[in-house]
Design a protein around this motif. Structure first.
Motif, short mmCIF file in Angstrom:
data_model
loop_
_atom_site.label_atom_id
_atom_site.label_comp_id
_atom_site.label_asym_id
_atom_site.label_seq_id
_atom_site.Cartn_x
_atom_site.Cartn_y
_atom_site.Cartn_z
N THR A 2 -38.24 -51.67 74.99
CA THR A 2 -39.52 -51.62 74.30
C THR A 2 -40.18 -52.99 74.23
O THR A 2 -41.39 -53.12 74.43
CB THR A 2 -39.33 -51.05 72.87
OG1 THR A 2 -38.70 -49.78 72.97
CG2 THR A 2 -40.66 -50.89 72.16
N ILE A 5 -41.60 -53.92 77.65
CA ILE A 5 -42.86 -53.19 77.89
C ILE A 5 -44.00 -53.79 77.07
O ILE A 5 -45.11 -53.98 77.57
CB ILE A 5 -42.68 -51.68 77.62
CG1 ILE A 5 -41.72 -51.08 78.66
CG2 ILE A 5 -44.03 -50.95 77.63
CD1 ILE A 5 -41.25 -49.68 78.36
N LEU A 6 -43.71 -54.13 75.81
CA LEU A 6 -44.72 -54.77 74.96
C LEU A 6 -45.15 -56.11 75.57
O LEU A 6 -46.35 -56.41 75.63
CB LEU A 6 -44.16 -54.98 73.55
CG LEU A 6 -45.07 -55.73 72.58
CD1 LEU A 6 -46.35 -54.95 72.32
CD2 LEU A 6 -44.33 -56.03 71.28
N GLY A 55 -37.95 -59.93 76.04
CA GLY A 55 -37.75 -58.52 76.34
C GLY A 55 -36.96 -58.30 77.62
O GLY A 55 -36.10 -57.42 77.70
N ARG A 123 -35.71 -52.44 84.71
CA ARG A 123 -36.51 -53.52 84.11
C ARG A 123 -37.26 -54.31 85.18
O ARG A 123 -38.39 -54.73 84.96
CB ARG A 123 -35.65 -54.42 83.23
CG ARG A 123 -34.68 -55.29 83.98
CD ARG A 123 -33.82 -56.13 83.07
NE ARG A 123 -32.99 -57.02 83.89
CZ ARG A 123 -32.28 -58.01 83.42
NH1 ARG A 123 -32.27 -58.25 82.12
NH2 ARG A 123 -31.57 -58.76 84.22
#
Length: 192
Positions: A2, A5-6, A55, A123
């Motif tokens: 998450t 992606i953010l 991330g 990823r």
């Protein structure tokens, strides 16, 4: 995943403002001034990059496919061209910059494609696929803005800037292979 992606959304979002909301950028420049807008945009970009890298490092590795071993060497070779284009985009225009037209965007596209060739995990596909898509959209937007007279290509200055781009590009590329890539991203470009 998450946070990755953010980070992708934040980073690409800050770099798509001119494409998706040109009026917003214009309004912010009028409100903050050109340098004020560049400062805000730069800080937002750095913050987004920090979130993106964090991330990336936290995202689980979910393999989708296993690229052939030789792809690592192809990626390293393509990255040399990507870094040279990136450096050429930061210097006064030589032949590289004028022929590439938008060398920084070209650099991102080469970087993203090169990494997609040698990474088959989720990823990587999310990160590099997003940046490749951004590069294609940015190039199309720049071409349209150029035709509309909103963007002018930099004029050729001197071939000495090509030499500088190659020398600095090779040095930066070498630093990334040697230690910098592993230090920043936690992945050694040449597996031992």
């Amino acid at each position: 995943m998450t946070i990755l992606i953010l980070g992708i959304i934040l980073f690409i979002g800050t770099h798509m403002i001119r494409v998706v909301a040109p009026g917003f950028r214009t309004a912010m420049v009028q409100k903050l001034g050109e340098n004020g807008w560049k400062g805000v945009h730069g800080l937002a970009s750095i913050l987004a990059l920090v979130v993106l890298i964090y991330g990336w490092r936290q995202a689980p590795v979910v393999d989708l496919w296993f690229p052939p071993k030789g792809m690592t060497h192809l990626t390293l070779t393509l990255m040399l061209f990507a870094v040279i284009c990136l450096v050429a985009g930061m210097l006064p225009a030589g032949h590289i910059a004028t022929k590439a037209k938008h060398p920084m965007v070209l650099s991102v596209k080469i970087w993203a494609l090169a990494h997609l060739l040698s990474n088959g995990d989720l990823r990587s596909v999310l990160l590099f696929g997003s940046f490749l898509a951004w590069g294609v959209i940015a190039r199309i937007s720049l071409k349209r803005r150029q035709r509309a007279g909103e963007v002018t290509l930099r004029p050729f200055v001197s071939a000495k800037w090509d030499l500088a781009a190659v020398v600095v590009g090779v040095l930066v590329w070498g630093l990334f292979i040697w230690k910098l890539h592993a230090l920043l991203f936690g992945v050694a470009p040449l597996p031992m």
